[in-house]
Design a protein around this motif. Sequence first.
Motif, PDB file in Angstrom:
ATOM      1  N   ASN A  18     -11.318 -45.355  17.626  1.00 19.06           N
ATOM      2  CA  ASN A  18     -10.293 -46.402  17.943  1.00 19.06           C
ATOM      3  C   ASN A  18     -10.251 -47.476  19.194  1.00 19.06           C
ATOM      4  N   ASN A  19     -11.102 -47.450  19.906  1.00 18.62           N
ATOM      5  CA  ASN A  19     -11.156 -48.115  21.172  1.00 18.62           C
ATOM      6  C   ASN A  19     -12.546 -48.962  21.416  1.00 18.62           C
ATOM      7  N   LEU A  20     -13.583 -48.550  20.735  1.00 19.85           N
ATOM      8  CA  LEU A  20     -14.577 -49.287  20.950  1.00 19.85           C
ATOM      9  C   LEU A  20     -14.841 -50.411  19.907  1.00 19.85           C
ATOM     10  N   PRO A  21     -14.846 -51.780  20.562  1.00 19.13           N
ATOM     11  CA  PRO A  21     -14.806 -52.803  19.688  1.00 19.13           C
ATOM     12  C   PRO A  21     -16.127 -53.031  18.804  1.00 19.13           C
ATOM     13  N   PHE A  29     -19.749 -36.664  26.388  1.00 22.21           N
ATOM     14  CA  PHE A  29     -19.302 -37.955  26.606  1.00 22.21           C
ATOM     15  C   PHE A  29     -20.447 -39.152  26.510  1.00 22.21           C
ATOM     16  N   GLU A  30     -21.387 -38.766  27.169  1.00 22.07           N
ATOM     17  CA  GLU A  30     -22.584 -39.707  27.162  1.00 22.07           C
ATOM     18  C   GLU A  30     -23.275 -39.766  25.626  1.00 22.07           C
ATOM     19  N   GLU A  31     -23.438 -38.423  25.162  1.00 16.58           N
ATOM     20  CA  GLU A  31     -23.979 -38.308  23.847  1.00 16.58           C
ATOM     21  C   GLU A  31     -23.184 -38.951  22.546  1.00 16.58           C
ATOM     22  N   GLU A  32     -22.002 -38.943  22.746  1.00 17.30           N
ATOM     23  CA  GLU A  32     -21.027 -39.619  21.783  1.00 17.30           C
ATOM     24  C   GLU A  32     -21.078 -41.019  21.977  1.00 17.30           C
ATOM     25  N   CYS A  33     -21.070 -41.522  23.057  1.00 18.92           N
ATOM     26  CA  CYS A  33     -21.157 -42.964  23.321  1.00 18.92           C
ATOM     27  C   CYS A  33     -22.278 -43.453  22.687  1.00 18.92           C
ATOM     28  N   CYS A  34     -23.552 -42.623  22.794  1.00 22.87           N
ATOM     29  CA  CYS A  34     -24.705 -43.239  22.099  1.00 22.87           C
ATOM     30  C   CYS A  34     -24.769 -43.399  20.570  1.00 22.87           C
ATOM     31  N   PHE A  35     -24.029 -42.141  20.063  1.00 23.04           N
ATOM     32  CA  PHE A  35     -23.950 -42.069  18.498  1.00 23.04           C
ATOM     33  C   PHE A  35     -23.220 -43.192  17.912  1.00 23.04           C
ATOM     34  N   ARG A  73     -14.691 -38.535  20.297  1.00 19.19           N
ATOM     35  CA  ARG A  73     -15.038 -39.384  18.971  1.00 19.19           C
ATOM     36  C   ARG A  73     -13.738 -40.116  18.623  1.00 19.19           C
ATOM     37  N   LEU A  74     -12.642 -39.620  18.803  1.00 19.12           N
ATOM     38  CA  LEU A  74     -11.479 -40.233  18.214  1.00 19.12           C
ATOM     39  C   LEU A  74     -11.083 -41.770  19.183  1.00 19.12           C
TER      40      LEU A  74
END
Lengths: 405, 379
Positions: free
Chosen positions: A22-25, A77-83, A17-18
């Motif tokens: 911080n990194n997803l534009p 990881f995949e779940e958090e990326c979706c959220f 999440r962190l």
Amino acid sequence: MDLQYNQDELTFQQEVRLFLKNNLPENLSQKVKLGLELEKSDFDQWHTILNTQGWLASHWPEKYGGTNWSSIERHIFEEECCFAFAPRIIPFGISMLAPVVIAFGTEQQKQHFLPRILNGEDWWCQGFSEPGAGSDLASLKTKAVLENGEYIVNGQKTWTTLGQYANWIFCLVRTSSDGKPQTGISFLLIDLSSPGIEMKPIKLLDGSYEVNEVFFQDVRVPVGNIIGEENKGWDYAKYLLTYERTNIAGVGASFVALKQLKVLASKIKQGNSYLIDEYSFASKLADIEIRLTAMKVMNLKVLSLVQSGKAPGVESSILKIKGTEIQQQINDLTRQAMGPYAPTSISEFNNDFVLEQSNLYDDDNSLFQLGSKASSKYLNNRKLSIFGGSNEIQKTIIAKQLLNF
Amino acid sequence: MEFNYSDEHRMLGETLNRFFAEKYTSQLRESIENSAQGYNLDVWNELCELGMLGALLTEQQGGFGGMGEDINILFQELGKVAANEPLLSAGILGLRLAAELKQESLVDEIMQGDKQITLAHFEPESRYEIDVIKSQATPTEKGFRINGKKSMVYGAENCDQFFISAKIGDSKKIAIFLIKKIVKGLTLSTRKLNDGKIVSDVLMSNIEVSSSSLILDDAFDILQKLFSLACLALSAEALGAMKSSKNLTVEYMKERKQFSRPLSAFQVIQHRCVEMVIEIEQLDASLIQAANDISFAIHSNQNDDWKQAFISTASAKYLSGVTGKLISEESVQLHGGIGMTWEYPLGHFVKRIIMNNHQFGDSDYHLKQHIKMLKAELV
């Protein structure tokens, strides 16, 4: 039996999440959230960010640049990326070709291709389906004949997803017509800049361009570009199709889409009440939510199988069927939610129209913007139950493998 | 996250599986159909000796289980043979309720197999609503005078005592009383159900009870939690019966030949069998979630966790209703004529699956509950 994440898994979830925070534009997450089309540069940007962190190819062995995540951690990881509305990781190189190269490729192929997949130098596409070989993939006819250390390839591939971005294609080609159709197939890597290749876009019913036809005329491919042994390509393709299919159900993405639909339904006015107060609509929504929650557990069950070292077989087929059914149901209900606005064509869509209409919807511009794509998405996602082995093919596989029919 | 069952849970399932596989012959079922109790006394006594009642109570309550998983496992095994023994009516609605109400001496008596007890709650007008109760308890000098009618009380005739719900005076709260079966003014009208079980309507006409009969004056929370256990149990039992029903069907498709081929060679049959398999998998997953959430809520006893458990059990009960209808109808249809006969075992499973949908809320009722909770979340 315990469905709660343990302390290590929760810590990992926080770490992901962190990282995303911080990194997803924002330019990327905003596009994903609004259902806008992503371009090659968007995918490249996200791949590069993940690669810098070492998280792009999480399922690869560590020595080739993967992580040592457990299957539960990969799921988190995949779940958090979706959220977080991150772009999807394009699977062709990372999740489809790479496992085959790692399992069956030569050392030279590994050294050459794997780093180029990670750093984005190569964008791969898949050359399996042909005009005459869909569900009956083994009847494929694209031919490769060995002549003086080179394969001469002639034939046609189709439904090549995002082939317009690709510079390489992995193909199943016929190298022998002896015996069963499956035994004369080889797995060939082809540079798309080779002379004799032509790629033509196919326009889909929603107006989008995402698939292509690829024509091969006397294309010369070095013999070193074959994976493994000649005529064993079918086995490698089967490995590819069963490998890394734990996310096939798309659980995370469906939860996000359902959440958006619920909020949409609670904001769309119908006289003095809201769409969500309509019993027949609400009952469809509840039914989907109940099935999706069950599918989440089915998905986790398969992950735990993988965790304990077993390869999922028919479980993947079950998840493919259920996952695609639920995604299509959500698309269908979102289209229904938009009522008279649903038929807006994707090409006619513009922000002024959205802004004007969104006043009707509690000023929630983004939701309406997303909703206005509902009918295009509904039409486009009819593909889900067709590709990757149609749902009928999956049922036949389950009947044979599980029920011994 | 852990998807394997503990050794204790695995053993619980295996023990019951072996026990029932040996006991539930067609002769036994025939004798149950003709029995007054609606189940087999020897099988029940042996189940009690095996300690199965203890699986329905938590350790604090004097048992060795009592969690969502215990109920899920136990009732699935019951369903796999469509057993009639009263683990729901006397077990969850009697023993477990006695434990929730802290009636320790009663719990001991029931555990020893000496007596049975159950809850008489729903009334002709309640349908599936917990709080639609019209039975009245009027305070008197010595205690209470109770009037009312309770409907479809499973196994009432086999009990020595009942927990009954009623409202005291003008109060809107649901109180629980413990009353004897043989008392002036109480009559049972008993009938057989289509799976051999017995059920009674309980008429209470000016029953005089002492003030010590009042066990709890506001029992809604306890009942709501108890009913979520009952929903899990009924869904699990139905799932067990669905698995047996599907297995019978799949095997029969391989044996039965028509047009010189086994039925299993026809693709239309293959796909319909696979659809049964997939829907059963989905229900199984839904029950794992419900069992998990119930266990979590029992451990934490936080309101939010119980709310989650209610959502999950409503989901599971809804799915067990719709999935059960599919499995029952498809199993009979794919079997053809043989599936219609009394002699062939399929019918027992089909009846259990369908009839479970009529207890503690059918699929429509639970879908409505889910919608309510879904809307509450959005506000």
